[in-house]
Design a protein around this motif. Structure first.
Motif, PDB file in Angstrom:
ATOM      1  N   PHE A  66    -118.325 -32.544  35.079  1.00  0.00           N
ATOM      2  CA  PHE A  66    -118.930 -33.544  35.945  1.00  0.00           C
ATOM      3  C   PHE A  66    -118.501 -33.315  37.394  1.00  0.00           C
ATOM      4  O   PHE A  66    -117.418 -32.784  37.655  1.00  0.00           O
ATOM      5  CB  PHE A  66    -118.524 -34.962  35.537  1.00  0.00           C
ATOM      6  N   VAL A  67    -119.352 -33.736  38.321  1.00  0.00           N
ATOM      7  CA  VAL A  67    -119.012 -33.702  39.745  1.00  0.00           C
ATOM      8  C   VAL A  67    -119.035 -35.133  40.268  1.00  0.00           C
ATOM      9  O   VAL A  67    -120.037 -35.843  40.103  1.00  0.00           O
ATOM     10  CB  VAL A  67    -119.997 -32.839  40.556  1.00  0.00           C
ATOM     11  N   PHE A  97    -122.147 -31.277  36.020  1.00  0.00           N
ATOM     12  CA  PHE A  97    -121.877 -30.012  36.706  1.00  0.00           C
ATOM     13  C   PHE A  97    -122.840 -28.949  36.198  1.00  0.00           C
ATOM     14  O   PHE A  97    -123.060 -28.808  34.993  1.00  0.00           O
ATOM     15  CB  PHE A  97    -120.436 -29.578  36.461  1.00  0.00           C
ATOM     16  N   VAL A  98    -123.460 -28.228  37.130  1.00  0.00           N
ATOM     17  CA  VAL A  98    -124.416 -27.182  36.759  1.00  0.00           C
ATOM     18  C   VAL A  98    -123.661 -25.859  36.638  1.00  0.00           C
ATOM     19  O   VAL A  98    -123.219 -25.287  37.637  1.00  0.00           O
ATOM     20  CB  VAL A  98    -125.548 -27.065  37.802  1.00  0.00           C
ATOM     21  N   ASN A 113    -116.061 -33.688  47.165  1.00  0.00           N
ATOM     22  CA  ASN A 113    -116.598 -33.505  45.823  1.00  0.00           C
ATOM     23  C   ASN A 113    -115.505 -33.002  44.891  1.00  0.00           C
ATOM     24  O   ASN A 113    -114.705 -32.131  45.263  1.00  0.00           O
ATOM     25  CB  ASN A 113    -117.759 -32.509  45.847  1.00  0.00           C
ATOM     26  N   TYR A 114    -115.489 -33.544  43.682  1.00  0.00           N
ATOM     27  CA  TYR A 114    -114.447 -33.212  42.712  1.00  0.00           C
ATOM     28  C   TYR A 114    -115.074 -32.812  41.384  1.00  0.00           C
ATOM     29  O   TYR A 114    -115.975 -33.501  40.871  1.00  0.00           O
ATOM     30  CB  TYR A 114    -113.510 -34.403  42.491  1.00  0.00           C
ATOM     31  N   LEU A 115    -114.600 -31.694  40.843  1.00  0.00           N
ATOM     32  CA  LEU A 115    -115.019 -31.246  39.522  1.00  0.00           C
ATOM     33  C   LEU A 115    -114.111 -31.906  38.490  1.00  0.00           C
ATOM     34  O   LEU A 115    -112.895 -31.721  38.516  1.00  0.00           O
ATOM     35  CB  LEU A 115    -114.934 -29.722  39.423  1.00  0.00           C
ATOM     36  N   ILE A 116    -114.686 -32.657  37.578  1.00  0.00           N
ATOM     37  CA  ILE A 116    -113.939 -33.403  36.566  1.00  0.00           C
ATOM     38  C   ILE A 116    -114.221 -32.817  35.186  1.00  0.00           C
ATOM     39  O   ILE A 116    -115.381 -32.685  34.780  1.00  0.00           O
ATOM     40  CB  ILE A 116    -114.323 -34.894  36.560  1.00  0.00           C
TER      41      ILE A 116
END
Length: 284
Positions: A38-39, A86-87, A31-34
């Protein structure tokens, strides 16, 4: 992989990547945080073949009005690549859920289960058990008598249960707690099932104490709470411990990551405790 993730995100969304970092939580996908917004979920090549991405997308569409999960931006049902919002401002529990977190979990599960959402497929636990078990060395098999007894008790209860959409994977990194609520993420294993499965999943995967388990079930059932309901959930907990013992061993053999071995040991220890308390395990 970093450059590949950047390209994937930009192609799937038409947005420019300004920042990206890998998220440590989660063990079955990358998983990547952008852009801190966004994930991007990127399934590993050796992902669980029991997962149906078409079903997962159907689930997200059905639960969207409930507002109990992350918001999906785009999802590829062939590859399982998913981009979601992304939360922010969420946290995991540290050692064990607090009473407040248990209350928020109950509120969300009751909202999900009472919605009576229908999707196209059921969970098929015995099929999954057989699939995971066939890749495990026979030396690691559990006591056959106990396993048969647990499966029989589970089956007898389950055939009388009313099915609805359930999450089915309430591990701690899928539980995002906010200051005033709770978000459930990663619905890969969601399908039609008995709500008892979700209750047992939360208890089993988060190692609730007996006091926490009773508190959790009393909150969920309210005035309908009874010893019989506790015993039904206990039967499901026993079965889930077996199912995910074999799941963990399957993944350990497949990937060799120590985390799966640790999960298998944890489940095995829970199973041993269950075998000790076998006396009094009866028909439902």
């Amino acid at each position: 992989m970093i450059h590949g993730i950047k390209r994937l995100f930009e192609e799937m969304t038409g947005r420019e990547v300004r920042s990206q970092e890998q998220i440590k939580e989660g063990i079955t996908n990358e998983n990547y945080l952008i852009n801190d917004a966004f994930v991007l979920r990127y399934p590993r090549k050796d992902h669980d073949e029991c997962i149906n991405y078409k079903l997962e997308k159907e689930v997200y569409e059905k639960i969207e009005p409930l507002k109990i999960s992350e918001k999906i931006v785009v999802m590829d049902t062939k590859t399982g690549i998913k981009i979601s919002k992304f939360v922010h401002n969420t946290r995991f529990y540290f050692n064990t859920p607090t009473d407040e977190q248990i209350r928020n979990t109950v509120k969300t599960l009751k909202k999900l289960h009472s919605a009576k959402i229908k999707v196209s497929k059921s969970y098929e636990p015995f099929k999954k058990l057989d699939y995971y078990k066939k890749y495990v060395e026979s030396a690691a098999f559990l006591d056959e008598r106990y396993e048969k007894l647990v499966k029989k008790a589970y089956e007898e209860i389950d055939k009388k249960e009313e099915y609805t959409l359930c999450h089915n994977d309430l591990v701690h990194h899928n539980l995002l707690y906010k200051y005033n609520g709770f978000i459930l993420i990663d619905w890969e294993y969601a399908s039609m099932n008995s709500p008892l499965f979700d209750l047992a999943s939360f208890i089993s995967e988060n190692n609730l104490s007996e006091e926490q388990e009773t508190y959790f079930l009393k909150l969920y059932y309210g005035f309908k709470f009874s010893n019989l309901k506790m015993k039904k959930v206990d039967a499901y907990v026993r079965f889930l411990d077996i199912l995910f013992y074999y799941w963990a061993l399957h993944y350990y053999k497949k990937r060799g990551d120590k985390i799966y071995y640790d999960i298998a040991i944890e489940k095995f220890n829970r199973i041993k405790e269950g075998m000790i308390s076998l006396k009094g395990y009866y028909k439902y």
